[in-house]
Design an enzyme around this catalytic site. Structure first.
Site, PDB file in Angstrom:
ATOM      1  N   HIS A 190      26.110  10.179  -1.527  1.00 58.94           N
ATOM      2  CA  HIS A 190      25.386   9.870  -0.290  1.00 58.94           C
ATOM      3  C   HIS A 190      25.069   8.372  -0.148  1.00 58.94           C
ATOM      4  CE1 HIS A 190      25.197  14.109  -0.484  1.00 58.94           C
ATOM      5  NE2 HIS A 190      24.086  14.225  -1.181  1.00 58.94           N
TER       6      HIS A 190
ATOM      7  N   ASP B 145      30.627  15.566   2.127  1.00 64.44           N
ATOM      8  CA  ASP B 145      29.388  14.864   1.792  1.00 64.44           C
ATOM      9  C   ASP B 145      28.489  15.139   2.989  1.00 64.44           C
ATOM     10  OD1 ASP B 145      27.276  12.975   1.809  1.00 64.44           O
ATOM     11  OD2 ASP B 145      28.384  11.787   0.355  1.00 64.44           O
ATOM     12  N   HIS B 146      27.471  15.964   2.800  1.00 61.57           N
ATOM     13  CA  HIS B 146      26.761  16.438   3.996  1.00 61.57           C
ATOM     14  C   HIS B 146      26.031  15.316   4.722  1.00 61.57           C
ATOM     15  CE1 HIS B 146      23.155  16.646   1.419  1.00 61.57           C
ATOM     16  NE2 HIS B 146      22.457  16.680   2.525  1.00 61.57           N
TER      17      HIS B 146
HETATM   18  C1  BG6 Z   1      22.080  17.019  -2.391  1.00 58.89           C
HETATM   19  C2  BG6 Z   1      21.497  16.842  -3.769  1.00 58.89           C
HETATM   20  O1  BG6 Z   1      23.402  16.583  -2.346  1.00 58.89           O
HETATM   21  O2  BG6 Z   1      21.302  16.268  -1.459  1.00 58.89           O
HETATM   22  C3  BG6 Z   1      20.042  17.272  -3.806  1.00 58.89           C
HETATM   23  O3  BG6 Z   1      22.250  17.626  -4.704  1.00 58.89           O
HETATM   24  C4  BG6 Z   1      19.267  16.545  -2.728  1.00 58.89           C
HETATM   25  O4  BG6 Z   1      19.467  17.026  -5.084  1.00 58.89           O
HETATM   26  C5  BG6 Z   1      19.948  16.672  -1.373  1.00 58.89           C
HETATM   27  O5  BG6 Z   1      17.967  17.106  -2.675  1.00 58.89           O
HETATM   28  C6  BG6 Z   1      19.277  15.796  -0.327  1.00 58.89           C
HETATM   29  O6  BG6 Z   1      19.782  16.095   0.940  1.00 58.89           O
HETATM   30  P1  BG6 Z   1      18.909  15.868   2.249  1.00 58.89           P
HETATM   31  O7  BG6 Z   1      19.834  16.240   3.371  1.00 58.89           O
HETATM   32  O8  BG6 Z   1      17.721  16.771   2.141  1.00 58.89           O
HETATM   33  O9  BG6 Z   1      18.500  14.444   2.259  1.00 58.89           O
END
Ligand code: BG6
Length: 510
Positions: free
Chosen positions: A248, A185-186
């Site tokens: 997230h 989960d980044h």
């Molecule tokens: C991803 C989603 O996991 O997270 C995208 O699939 C989203 O739709 C993105 O835009 C948002 O990540 P961040 O790091 O830009 O907030």
């Protein structure tokens, strides 16, 4: 942390010709390399269906680095970095191709002295997670047989509902042990997300008031200013609850609400996250419409550009019921949070890109100064953890404006990462790759965590499905692209005398 050393390793990237490899993985590896964090002995073997060669693969990666890396590589630096990269063409479901892969891995292992440590990275569409892992196991690449370690990174989405997530977990565990599996989960790779635990448990002053005795409610906003753009086809099958809430947003809730772990390690931290997620009250079907708001954006302006409404986007059904916005009033039934609502919201095409956690404290028991405070009904004692952009932490309180009369004004004490630490935070993927290479699973999602998050989300998905069946003319409420979401989401809080905290200054930058 800086003395953590990565052992020799071969990273095998499935889906090597895809977007994620170019945009995130290779720039992250390059950054680790530039910081001297990669070991002397490492190799990277790209695997995909596209026909290519080592040289062609390297040339594409160089282009990708020019485009996506913070720093473009110099000539000598590039040659040194690139010689570690190799490419193998093959299908994801053909045993003969995996046998060839196993042979190639032996060669690359030998060429780079990797000591047979292997990190397999599934950067493919989820439809091939199963065949890849089955075949890895069948050709003997999944097991750790005393000759080095074997780990598997799995990209999102991890299932599209509870049943498919359970099924995928069972499948993976037939081929790998849980502690070999690193589910990404980044958001957990973001510095500011990791800082939630440091803020809460590295200080003595916040935790005593971080509970139902002092906190009125918590708000978590994960807003994006972009619409779905050219990802309409993907997004139609996902929607905001699957794309953002299940992963997230649930992670942000867990880190904000969890009990202190007994140690900062993978087991202790994840045990506490699972505990608090299990305390989230599942919704009964008749509660869903009162607690959860979903909506779709209509045409408008975001980021200074006009965008079409969601239903007018390429790849999107003109009658689509896919939500691009969700607000949810969560209840956490445990000793710490009983009766403290957690309002979470996420949406595409909103007024700003903003991820923020607001812990809103109760008002003083007697409001002496309410006649001198124009908006005394809005509590000003708020701790704001700004995850992105302008990574920062703010404490809001009331102060007397200098002058001969009592004039009460909200003010802020603020800490800004950029001002204090100067350097730009590392990309999430850098940290996550580093941790997986070091065997540290703290910032990855454990199997039981995924399932409990899906379980809570599934109660909502089931309710929505039933609603669509019962009402063939169902339409979702709309919110204008570039706004802070639908009125119904404002009503969700206003009905309880509360208000979303929209940082108006951010809107001006759009
Ligand atoms: C991803 C989603 O996991 O997270 C995208 O699939 C989203 O739709 C993105 O835009 C948002 O990540 P961040 O790091 O830009 O907030």
């Amino acid at each position: 942390m800086s003395n953590r050393t990565i052992p020799p390793v071969l990273i095998v990237v499935f889906g090597a010709s895809g977007d994620l490899t170019k945009r995130k993985l290779v720039p992250a590896l390059f950054s680790l390399y530039r910081q001297g964090l990669l070991p002397d002995h490492y190799g990277v073997l790209g695997y995909a269906r596209t026909d290519s060669s080592d040289d062609q693969f390297r040339a594409e990666l160089r282009e990708a680095l020019e485009e996506f890396s913070n720093v473009a590589p110099g000539e000598a630096e590039w040659r040194e970095f690139a010689r570690h990269f190799h490419y193998q063409q093959g299908n994801y479901d053909a045993r003969a191709d995996f046998e060839r892969l196993a042979e190639r891995i032996k060669e690359v292992d030998a060429a780079h002295h990797t000591e047979s440590n292997h990190l397999f990275y599934l950067s493919t569409p989820p439809s091939v997670f199963k065949p890849i892992t089955t075949l890895l196991h069948e050709v003997g690449l999944g097991q750790e047989n005393g000759n080095g370690w074997t780990r598997l990174i799995v990209e999102k989405p991890f299932g599209r509902d509870l049943a498919s997530a359970v099924d995928l977990n069972q499948h993976l565990r037939r081929n790998f042990k849980e502690d070999q599996i690193y589910r990404i989960d980044h958001y957990l790779g973001k510095e500011t997300v990791q800082n939630i635990l440091v803020f809460r448990f590295g200080n003595g002053i916040f935790e005593p008031i971080w509970n139902r005795n002092y906190v009125d409610h918590v708000q978590i906003t994960v807003a994006e200013s972009l619409g779905v753009g050219d990802r309409g086809g993907y997004y139609e099958r996902a929607g905001a609850i699957r794309d953002m809430i299940q992963n997230h947003v649930m992670q942000l809730v867990a880190l904000t609400a969890m009990e202190p772990p007994v140690a900062y390690d993978a087991k202790a931290v994840r045990d506490q996250k699972v505990n608090v997620m299990r305390s989230i009250r599942p919704l009964e079907p008749d509660e869903i419409s009162d607690r959860v708001v979903r909506a779709q954006y209509s045409a408008g302006q975001t980021g200074g550009k006009s965008i079409p409404g969601y239903r007018e986007t390429e790849g999107v059904d003109p009658h689509s019921l896919t939500e691009t916005y969700v607000a949810w009033r969560l209840q956490i039934d445990n000793w710490r949070w009983k009766d403290v609502p957690f309002y979470v919201r996420t949406g595409k095409a909103m007024a700003a890109k903003l991820t923020e956690i607001n812990v809103v404290f109760r008002q003083p028991p007697l409001m002496f100064f309410k006649d001198f405070d124009n908006d005394y009904h809005i509590p000003h004692n708020v701790i704001t953890l700004r995850i992105q952009p302008d990574e920062s932490i703010h404490l809001g309180f009331d102060a007397k404006r200098p002058g001969p009369i009592i004039d009460v004004n909200p003010v802020m004490m603020s800490f800004s990462y950029a001002e204090t630490f100067g350097k730009k935070s590392a990309e999430a993927y850098e940290r996550l790759l580093l941790d997986a290479l070091l065997g540290d699973g703290t910032l990855f999602i454990r199997g039981d965590e995924v399932e409990v998050a899906w379980d809570r989300v599934n109660s909502v998905l089931d309710g929505w499905e039933a609603e669509a069946k019962a009402n063939p003319n169902l339409n979702l409420p709309a919110y204008r692209a570039g706004s802070w979401g639908p009125d119904a989401a404002d009503n969700l809080l206003e009905a309880e005398g509360r208000y979303w905290r929209n940082p108006y200054h951010l809107v001006k930058h759009q």
